[in-house]
Design an enzyme around this catalytic site. Structure first.
Site, short mmCIF file in Angstrom:
data_model
loop_
_atom_site.label_atom_id
_atom_site.label_comp_id
_atom_site.label_asym_id
_atom_site.label_seq_id
_atom_site.Cartn_x
_atom_site.Cartn_y
_atom_site.Cartn_z
CB CYS A 159 -0.86 -0.07 1.27
SG CYS A 159 -2.08 1.21 1.43
CB CYS A 353 -6.53 6.01 -6.22
SG CYS A 353 -6.84 4.34 -5.69
C1 LIG Z 1 -3.70 4.87 5.54
C2 LIG Z 1 -4.43 4.27 4.37
C3 LIG Z 1 -5.04 5.12 3.47
C4 LIG Z 1 -5.73 4.58 2.37
N1 LIG Z 1 -6.30 5.43 1.47
C5 LIG Z 1 -6.95 4.94 0.41
C6 LIG Z 1 -7.56 5.83 -0.53
O1 LIG Z 1 -7.48 7.05 -0.41
N2 LIG Z 1 -8.21 5.26 -1.59
C7 LIG Z 1 -8.31 3.92 -1.75
O2 LIG Z 1 -8.93 3.46 -2.72
N3 LIG Z 1 -7.74 3.06 -0.88
C8 LIG Z 1 -7.08 3.53 0.20
N4 LIG Z 1 -6.51 2.66 1.10
C9 LIG Z 1 -6.58 1.19 0.83
C10 LIG Z 1 -7.91 0.53 1.26
O3 LIG Z 1 -8.98 1.13 0.55
C11 LIG Z 1 -8.17 0.66 2.76
O4 LIG Z 1 -7.14 -0.01 3.46
C12 LIG Z 1 -9.51 0.04 3.17
O5 LIG Z 1 -9.84 0.50 4.46
C13 LIG Z 1 -9.49 -1.48 3.16
O6 LIG Z 1 -10.80 -1.95 3.43
P1 LIG Z 1 -11.07 -3.38 4.09
O7 LIG Z 1 -12.54 -3.47 4.29
O8 LIG Z 1 -10.40 -4.43 3.32
O9 LIG Z 1 -10.32 -3.35 5.50
P2 LIG Z 1 -10.55 -2.33 6.75
O10 LIG Z 1 -11.14 -1.04 6.29
O11 LIG Z 1 -9.24 -2.32 7.42
O12 LIG Z 1 -11.63 -3.07 7.62
C14 LIG Z 1 -11.42 -4.29 8.29
C15 LIG Z 1 -12.32 -4.32 9.50
O13 LIG Z 1 -12.31 -5.64 10.08
C16 LIG Z 1 -12.16 -5.54 11.48
N5 LIG Z 1 -11.56 -6.78 11.98
C17 LIG Z 1 -10.32 -7.26 11.73
N6 LIG Z 1 -10.14 -8.44 12.37
C18 LIG Z 1 -11.29 -8.71 13.02
C19 LIG Z 1 -11.72 -9.78 13.87
N7 LIG Z 1 -10.92 -10.83 14.15
N8 LIG Z 1 -12.95 -9.73 14.40
C20 LIG Z 1 -13.78 -8.68 14.13
N9 LIG Z 1 -13.42 -7.64 13.34
C21 LIG Z 1 -12.19 -7.65 12.79
C22 LIG Z 1 -11.27 -4.31 11.65
O14 LIG Z 1 -11.37 -3.79 12.97
C23 LIG Z 1 -11.87 -3.37 10.60
O15 LIG Z 1 -12.95 -2.64 11.11
C24 LIG Z 1 -5.81 3.17 2.19
C25 LIG Z 1 -5.18 2.33 3.13
C26 LIG Z 1 -4.50 2.87 4.19
C27 LIG Z 1 -3.82 1.93 5.18
#
Ligand SMILES: Cc1cc2nc3c(=O)[nH]c(=O)nc-3n(C[C@H](O)[C@H](O)[C@H](O)COP(=O)(O)OP(=O)(O)OC[C@H]3O[C@@H](n4cnc5c(N)ncnc54)[C@H](O)[C@@H]3O)c2cc1C
Length: 422
Positions: A159, A353
C-alpha cells in the site's frame, strides 16, 4: 431463512452489508461482526496524523445506522472460525453460526518483520486511527523541535499511496507552521522506482511523483530494505536490479512513518486450508474460497499475486473502488446461490484513486488495476485535494446510509471520459 455473517466493518464490510441486504431482502438475515463499535474512515488517517482532522470527524457508531436497514451488528472480535461446523467464536464468549460467511477483516500490520518498526518501536503509522493519533503526538514534538523526517514503505508493503500522501501532507503542514526549512525529508521505499505503487506504475506516475518530490525538496531511496530502526536512526540497504546490496545508508530522523507489510488477521490465517502463507484468503473468480464454498471474501484480506517480481519484494494494493466491486459481486453471488443458481458475478478490479498532497493532489484511474490496461489516466492538480475532501464527506455519508448516489459516480467517470466501470 439463510444467515449471512459479514466479518469486519471497514470499507468492504460496511459497503457489503448494505449491498447484500439490498440484494437478499427481508427473507434472509444479515449480521455484521466487528471488533470495534465504530466505523473508521482509513483514508483520512494521514490528515489525523498532522491534526487536520479529529476522531469524531472520520468515525461514527455503526449500530444505529445498521438498525435502520434491519442489519444486525455485534461489536466484538472474532477469535476463532470453525468452517466445518460454520460457527464463529467471539471474544465476548458468544458463538455465532452462519450459512454464508463474508470475510472482510482487512490487514494485520506486520511490524514485527522489521526490527524497531512501528508504534511499539521507533516509527509511526497511519494505518489505524489509534496509530494516526499517536503519530500526531509525535508530529507535535517535531514542530516544537524540528529535525529530519523519513516517510515511505517497508519491504513487503503493498500500500504505497498513503506513504506518498503523508510525505506531501507533512511537507504542507510544516510549511504552514513555517518549520519546513528546518526539516530535511527523505522518502524511503521498497518500490523499484518512484511511482511504481505496487502496480508497475500508472500512466506517468513515475515522472509526476518524482517531479513532485523534487519540487518539494524530498530526497528518495528506492529498492530500499530497512534492516533495523533504532531510536532516531534508520539502517537501510539499497539494492540494485539484481537484488544485490548497492549501498548502505544510515538515515537520521526525528519523526518517521513507514507503511508496514500486511498479513492476514490471526483468526482468519489460523483456519486450515483457507489462506495463502501470508494469511490472505484464497478466492476464486467469484470471490469464493475454493475449499470452503460457503465462505466469500473481499478487501485487503484477499490473496492477490504481485504484479511483477521486484528486487525488494512488494505486494499489489487493494483499493477502495475495487473492494466495493468485490462486495457487489459477492452480494449477487450469494443471491444466486439462495435462488438455487451457481455464482457467476465477477468484480471489476478497477482502481480509481485520489491521493492528497496537502494543497494539491494526484488522481489515477487504472482499468483494470493490474495491467495491461484499457484505461490509464494520471493527473495532478489542486482540484484533486478538494475532490478528496468532498469524497471523504460523500463516503462517510454512504457508509452511514448505504445509499450511494450513482449519478455522482457516473458524472465523475464521465468527466474522465469513461462511461461505465461496473
Ligand atoms: C492509511 C491508508 C489510506 C488509504 N487510502 C486509500 C484511498 O485514499 N483510496 C483507496 O482506494 N484506498 C485507500 N486505502 C486502501 C484501502 O482502501 C483501505 O485499506 C480500506 O480501508 C481497506 O478496506 P477493508 O474493508 O479491506 O479493511 P478495513 O477497512 O481495514 O476493515 C477491516 C475491519 O475488520 C475488522 N476486523 C479485523 N479483524 C477482526 C476480527 N478478528 N474480528 C472482528 N473484526 C475484525 C477491523 O477492525 C476493521 O474494522 C488506504 C489504506 C491505508 C492503510
Amino acid at each position: 431463512m439463510a444467515k449471512i455473517v459479514i466479518l469486519g466493518a471497514g470499507t468492504g464490510g460496511m459497503a457489503g452489508a448494505y449491498d447484500i441486504k439490498a440484494e437478499v431482502g427481508a427473507a434472509h438475515e444479515v449480521l455484521v461482526i466487528n471488533e470495534r463499535a465504530d466505523f473508521q474512515f482509513v483514508p483520512s488517517n494521514p490528515w489525523i496524523a498532522v491534526g487536520w482532522r479529529k476522531r469524531p470527524q472520520t468515525s461514527f457508531h455503526i449500530a444505529p445506522y445498521f438498525a435502520k436497514k434491519n442489519i444486525g451488528f455485534i461489536a466484538s472480535r472474532v477469535d476463532h472460525i470453525d468452517p466445518v461446523a460454520k460457527v464463529l467464536s467471539l471474544h465476548n464468549g458468544d458463538k455465532v453460526s452462519y450459512d454464508y460467511l463474508v470475510i472482510a477483516t482487512g490487514p494485520a500490520l506486520a511490524f514485527e518483520q522489521i526490527k524497531g518498526a512501528g508504534p511499539q518501536g521507533y516509527t509511526q503509522s497511519v494505518c489505524t486511527l489509534d496509530h494516526a493519533e499517536h503519530a500526531y503526538q509525535d508530529y507535535q514534538q517535531l514542530v516544537a523541535q524540528p529535525g529530519p523526517v523519513v516517510v515511505g514503505a517497508f519491504q513487503g508493503a503493498s500500500c504505497f499511496g498513503p506513504a506518498y500522501e503523508y510525505a506531501f501532507i507533512i511537507d504542507k503542514a510544516l510549511r504552514d507552521a513555517k518549520k519546513r526549512d528546518k526539516v530535511p525529508m527523505t522518502f524511503i521505499t521498497s518500490e523499484p522506482y518512484i511511482g511504481h505503487l505496487g502496480l508497475a506504475g500508472v500512466g506517468d506516475s513515475k515522472g509526476m511523483l518524482e517531479s513532485a518530490l523534487r519540487s518539494k525538496h524530498i530526497k528518495w531511496i528506492c529498492n530500499a530494505r530497512v534492516t533495523e530502526v533504532q531510536d532516531g536512526k534508520m539502517l537501510v540497504e539499497e539494492l540494485n536490479s539484481k537484488g544485490e546490496v548497492l549501498a548502505n545508508h544510515e538515515v537520521p530522523f526525528k519523526h518517521s512513518m513507514l507503511i508496514p507489510p500486511f498479513k492476514g488477521v490471526d483468526a482468519v490465517a489460523a483456519v486450515e486450508g483457507l489462506c495463502n502463507p501470508k494469511g490472505f484468503v484464497n478466492i476464486d473468480e467469484y470471490q469464493r474460497n475454493p475449499k470452503y464454498p460457503s465462505i466469500y471474501s473481499a478487501g485487503v484480506c484477499v490473496a492477490i499475486p504481485p504484479v511483477e517480481a521486484t528486487p525488494v519484494p512488494i505486494g499489489t494494493p487493494k483499493t477502495g473502488y475495487m473492494i466495493e466491486s468485490m462486495m457487489t459481486a459477492i452480494a449477487h453471488n450469494i443471491k444466486s446461490e439462495l435462488d438455487g443458481q451457481q455464482p457467476s458475478y465477477r468484480a471489476s478490479w478497477n482502481a480509481i484513486c485520489l491521493a492528497d498532497m496537502g494543497d494539491t493532489g494526484a488522481a489515477f484511474v487504472a482499468v483494470p488495476q493490474i495491467g495491461p490496461r484499457n484505461v490509464t489516466w494520471f493527473k495532478e492538480g489542486k482540484w484533486v485535494h478538494w475532490a478528496k475532501v468532498a469524497f471523504e464527506k460523500y463516503f462517510l455519508r454512504k457508509m452511514k446510509y448505504g445509499n450511494s448516489e450513482p449519478w455522482i459516480e457516473k458524472r465523475i467517470l464521465k468527466s474522465m471520459g469513461i462511461e461505465r466501470l461496473k
